[in-house]
Design a protein around this motif. Structure first.
Motif, mmCIF file in Angstrom:
data_model
loop_
_atom_site.group_PDB
_atom_site.id
_atom_site.type_symbol
_atom_site.label_atom_id
_atom_site.label_comp_id
_atom_site.label_asym_id
_atom_site.label_seq_id
_atom_site.Cartn_x
_atom_site.Cartn_y
_atom_site.Cartn_z
ATOM 1 N N LEU A 1 0.826 -1.205 0.000
ATOM 2 C CA LEU A 1 0.000 0.000 0.000
ATOM 3 C C LEU A 1 0.862 1.257 0.000
ATOM 4 O O LEU A 1 0.516 2.266 -0.610
ATOM 5 N N VAL A 2 1.990 1.192 0.699
ATOM 6 C CA VAL A 2 2.933 2.308 0.791
ATOM 7 C C VAL A 2 4.339 1.725 0.771
ATOM 8 O O VAL A 2 4.596 0.688 1.375
ATOM 9 N N THR A 3 5.237 2.406 0.062
ATOM 10 C CA THR A 3 6.648 2.037 0.061
ATOM 11 C C THR A 3 7.476 3.278 0.354
ATOM 12 O O THR A 3 7.302 4.308 -0.296
ATOM 13 N N LEU A 4 8.352 3.180 1.353
ATOM 14 C CA LEU A 4 9.250 4.287 1.688
ATOM 15 C C LEU A 4 10.685 3.845 1.437
ATOM 16 O O LEU A 4 11.076 2.737 1.805
ATOM 17 N N LYS A 5 11.435 4.739 0.834
ATOM 18 C CA LYS A 5 12.848 4.479 0.600
ATOM 19 C C LYS A 5 13.619 5.741 0.975
ATOM 20 O O LYS A 5 13.381 6.810 0.418
ATOM 21 N N PHE A 6 14.522 5.617 1.930
ATOM 22 C CA PHE A 6 15.332 6.744 2.360
ATOM 23 C C PHE A 6 16.624 6.788 1.553
ATOM 24 O O PHE A 6 17.190 5.749 1.203
ATOM 25 N N SER A 7 17.103 7.988 1.303
ATOM 26 C CA SER A 7 18.391 8.156 0.624
ATOM 27 C C SER A 7 19.515 7.712 1.556
ATOM 28 O O SER A 7 19.332 7.578 2.770
ATOM 29 N N GLU A 8 20.684 7.511 0.994
ATOM 30 C CA GLU A 8 21.850 7.137 1.811
ATOM 31 C C GLU A 8 22.141 8.203 2.861
ATOM 32 O O GLU A 8 22.479 7.898 4.003
ATOM 33 N N GLU A 9 21.990 9.458 2.462
ATOM 34 C CA GLU A 9 22.219 10.567 3.399
ATOM 35 C C GLU A 9 21.225 10.497 4.563
ATOM 36 O O GLU A 9 21.598 10.656 5.724
ATOM 37 N N SER A 10 19.950 10.232 4.249
ATOM 38 C CA SER A 10 18.938 10.108 5.298
ATOM 39 C C SER A 10 19.213 8.909 6.190
ATOM 40 O O SER A 10 19.080 8.996 7.412
ATOM 41 N N ASN A 11 19.612 7.791 5.574
ATOM 42 C CA ASN A 11 19.953 6.596 6.355
ATOM 43 C C ASN A 11 21.090 6.887 7.331
ATOM 44 O O ASN A 11 21.042 6.478 8.491
ATOM 45 N N ALA A 12 22.102 7.602 6.868
ATOM 46 C CA ALA A 12 23.244 7.938 7.723
ATOM 47 C C ALA A 12 22.809 8.846 8.874
ATOM 48 O O ALA A 12 23.256 8.676 10.010
ATOM 49 N N PHE A 13 21.933 9.799 8.570
ATOM 50 C CA PHE A 13 21.468 10.733 9.591
ATOM 51 C C PHE A 13 20.570 10.042 10.611
ATOM 52 O O PHE A 13 20.714 10.239 11.815
ATOM 53 N N LEU A 14 19.631 9.213 10.141
ATOM 54 C CA LEU A 14 18.644 8.590 11.022
ATOM 55 C C LEU A 14 19.189 7.385 11.783
ATOM 56 O O LEU A 14 18.746 7.111 12.896
ATOM 57 N N GLY A 15 20.109 6.673 11.173
ATOM 58 C CA GLY A 15 20.669 5.493 11.827
ATOM 59 C C GLY A 15 19.595 4.498 12.208
ATOM 60 O O GLY A 15 18.694 4.194 11.434
ATOM 61 N N SER A 16 19.650 4.013 13.427
ATOM 62 C CA SER A 16 18.712 2.989 13.876
ATOM 63 C C SER A 16 17.294 3.528 14.088
ATOM 64 O O SER A 16 16.357 2.746 14.240
ATOM 65 N N ALA A 17 17.123 4.836 14.079
ATOM 66 C CA ALA A 17 15.795 5.440 14.243
ATOM 67 C C ALA A 17 15.010 5.455 12.933
ATOM 68 O O ALA A 17 13.845 5.857 12.915
ATOM 69 N N ARG A 18 15.623 4.990 11.868
ATOM 70 C CA ARG A 18 14.999 5.034 10.538
ATOM 71 C C ARG A 18 13.634 4.358 10.509
ATOM 72 O O ARG A 18 12.666 4.893 9.955
ATOM 73 N N PHE A 19 13.514 3.177 11.125
ATOM 74 C CA PHE A 19 12.246 2.455 11.118
ATOM 75 C C PHE A 19 11.182 3.225 11.893
ATOM 76 O O PHE A 19 10.025 3.299 11.463
ATOM 77 N N GLU A 20 11.542 3.819 13.024
ATOM 78 C CA GLU A 20 10.582 4.596 13.822
ATOM 79 C C GLU A 20 10.099 5.829 13.052
ATOM 80 O O GLU A 20 8.927 6.196 13.137
ATOM 81 N N VAL A 21 10.995 6.468 12.322
ATOM 82 C CA VAL A 21 10.608 7.623 11.510
ATOM 83 C C VAL A 21 9.651 7.183 10.411
ATOM 84 O O VAL A 21 8.619 7.819 10.170
ATOM 85 N N ALA A 22 9.950 6.071 9.749
ATOM 86 C CA ALA A 22 9.076 5.554 8.697
ATOM 87 C C ALA A 22 7.704 5.200 9.268
ATOM 88 O O ALA A 22 6.667 5.512 8.668
ATOM 89 N N LYS A 23 7.686 4.581 10.430
ATOM 90 C CA LYS A 23 6.427 4.215 11.085
ATOM 91 C C LYS A 23 5.597 5.465 11.381
ATOM 92 O O LYS A 23 4.386 5.492 11.125
#
Length: 88
Positions: A30-52
């Motif tokens: 229904l929804v697909t999110l893809k973070f850039s490498e820069e965003s992945n580096a910035f968010l780190g392990s919080a990436r899944f929580e931000v996507a949620k």
């Protein structure tokens, strides 16, 4: 949205998706999110929580918009009903 249950999953590709529970993978997410490498580096392990949080906010907004649309339709139907009962 319907009263189905939904799952938020992280795919091996790194994409985070929203899908209906019980979907065997034959349907498009229904929804697909893809973070850039820069965003992945910035968010780190919080990436899944931000996507949620992003998905939850989107679902809440979609629900509010559906409620507003339904309310507008109800008001329009009431106005038509009133117009049909006006004696000229």
């Amino acid at each position: 949205m319907s009263s189905s249950f939904y799952e938020i999953l992280e795919l091996p590709s790194g994409e985070i998706i929203l899908k209906r529970s019980g979907d065997d993978g034959s349907q498009e997410p229904l929804v697909t999110l893809k973070f850039s490498e820069e965003s992945n580096a910035f968010l780190g392990s919080a990436r899944f929580e931000v996507a949620k949080a992003m998905i939850e906010a989107g679902m809440e907004t979609a629900s509010e918009l559906a409620d507003q649309s339904q309310t507008r339709e109800e008001i329009s139907a009431d106005l038509v009903d009133i117009e049909n009962h006006i004696l000229h």
